[in-house]
Design an enzyme around this catalytic site. Sequence first.
Site, PDB file in Angstrom:
ATOM      1  N   ASP A  92      -6.153 -22.912  58.192  1.00  0.00           N
ATOM      2  CA  ASP A  92      -5.158 -23.619  58.821  1.00  0.00           C
ATOM      3  C   ASP A  92      -5.544 -24.834  59.241  1.00  0.00           C
ATOM      4  O   ASP A  92      -6.941 -25.009  59.563  1.00  0.00           O
ATOM      5  CB  ASP A  92      -4.992 -22.422  60.084  1.00  0.00           C
ATOM      6  CG  ASP A  92      -4.082 -22.869  60.973  1.00  0.00           C
ATOM      7  OD1 ASP A  92      -2.928 -22.910  60.782  1.00  0.00           O
ATOM      8  OD2 ASP A  92      -4.286 -23.473  62.150  1.00  0.00           O
ATOM      9  N   GLU A 118      -3.186 -25.505  54.140  1.00  0.00           N
ATOM     10  CA  GLU A 118      -2.205 -25.550  54.916  1.00  0.00           C
ATOM     11  C   GLU A 118      -2.258 -26.904  55.545  1.00  0.00           C
ATOM     12  O   GLU A 118      -2.581 -27.367  56.569  1.00  0.00           O
ATOM     13  CB  GLU A 118      -2.128 -24.572  56.200  1.00  0.00           C
ATOM     14  CG  GLU A 118      -0.892 -24.450  56.869  1.00  0.00           C
ATOM     15  CD  GLU A 118      -1.078 -25.144  58.253  1.00  0.00           C
ATOM     16  OE1 GLU A 118       0.107 -25.671  58.613  1.00  0.00           O
ATOM     17  OE2 GLU A 118      -2.037 -25.531  58.929  1.00  0.00           O
TER      18      GLU A 118
END
Length: 621
Positions: A281, A323
Amino acid sequence: MASDVFADRLLAVLPDELRAPAAQRLATSGPVLRSLLAWLYGDAFADATGFDDWFGDLMEALGRLHAQRSPELHAQDAARAAEPDWFLDQRMLGYCTYVQKFGGDLNGVAQRIPYLAELGVTYLHLLPFLRPRAGENDGGFAVTSFDEVDPGLGSNADLEALTSQLRGAGVSLCSDLILNHVADDHAWALAAKAGDAQARARFHVFPDRDLPDRHERTLGQVFPQVAPGNFTYVEAVQGWVWTTFYPYQWDLNWSNPEVFAEMAAVMLRLANRGIEAFRLDSTAFLWKREGTNSMNQPEAHQLLQALRAIVDIVAPGVLLKAEAIVPTRELPAYLGSAEAPECHIAYHSSLMAAGWVALAEQNTEVLRAVVNNTPDLPRAATWLSYVRCHDDIGWNVLRAEAGENSAARLAAASRFFAGVTPGSYARGAIFQSTDPDAAHGSNGMAASLTGLQTADTVVEHALALRRMLLLHGLALSFGALPVLYMGDELAMQNDESYLARPEHAMDSRWLHRPVFDQQRWEHRHDAGTTEGAMYEGLAQLLRVRRAHDALAAGAPRTLLAEAPAGVLALARGERFLTLFNFSAAPQQYALDGAWSDCAKPGLLSGTLTLAPYAMHWLVRE
């Protein structure tokens, strides 16, 4: 100190049967890892001996974590290392959901494994399920403990049982690994508040506003409405903490080698519980540099390459997924190269957003530009394709492809999907923007954005379903690892109930985070229902995809330029052709030779008329 001494530190803690394969992997990835970490952290120590001691300790810790992997995981590692492009197969299919929305808890998710098998899912991304911050926690992305499952969702034992059951069903579990930040009640943050200097050094803490103000001159804002600015004053540390996202999410200081060592161990401990893929992330934000937007810095890529080298050594059956919601031109760096592999998979957010623009404009110009700008990939790497996800549709990744008037053009798309444009069929919400002439993001379930929520007639209903299948057909046939977002396969619509929950009401992303609709699921095979029509239409596409290796992620892709403006034509290999009509008017396409349509029997040749929002997958005879 010779490099083989560091390898020996790792190998010395392994049982005899693991040493030979580990030594082989070390020969390739060990020097890469040491070079990367020396480049990143060599100056953090008083002399070379200090770095060598730290690196030696790291290697020994990696060896101990490798030894703790189960025999089943070691066997899977060996099989996947022998076939490094295993995840490029056209039979790969992802599914993304929240644990609590899909099954209630981890055991409930396990009970839905037969449904995943029915769909053909081989990759399950469960959004954050580790212990989150108490109170507001950004949907679980503010993590308090990486080593504990959220008690409301189950236990560590439940997680290990789930990964074992999924593995037995041929499904790899993907977990979010939040690299950029931790919650303000994480043990490190609590220690920093208590005056621990070592813990404080794991964050970016400034005694006054001088440096924060200098950084702010070039920084963007992720949540300009609800969390403006990038720094938060914290009384307990008597300073300003870097908080890119929300004030309760403290950015980690990756220039501190201890942060790297700790987070690498976090990743491997989760891998040893059976996690087979990690969505890394907020990767673009990992390294900070004054005078820049502190995104996509070279060091961020070096960090990811070092994590990849660790995976290649310790857990080669594990995938890393970046991501990085960045423009197309900045995506390839997250996959690296043959010499310096980075992540195995990267989100193709530009492709996703461009599909929606094509619907809004009934024109494929931006979508074609994205396809043209999509680069070739290194071996054993792929894109992740998708129609929707738990986050917003971010428009700004398309600024380059949208051309000279990109801001106005993308803002128009944002207004269209909010349903404020006259004649729009969509029902969604504009995300994090108060300026009608600017675009930030859009929210809404795919069914609501494509017109099912507003369909009043049989014709409108049919067109909305076609638009949904059109977008899914693009994701499934582009050449990527496609991921379905929970509920889209059942044409689930917007969930307005979030407005009644104070902890969610300020975040319209909860509009498209509904609870799995059991009643719709029970009618999925009833073609007379909306959910049945959508489910069977999607199931047909999935069956075709599995049968044709031309649709594998690594198969060649060619954009065919002679199509009308409203049509996207992509050749996959020599014998497969995909045609997508993004317009509300019939379009014609001249076929070269004879073709069979995968959806129905019979041969096609000459001029093919594509109905509004129609899609054809054709095989050359």
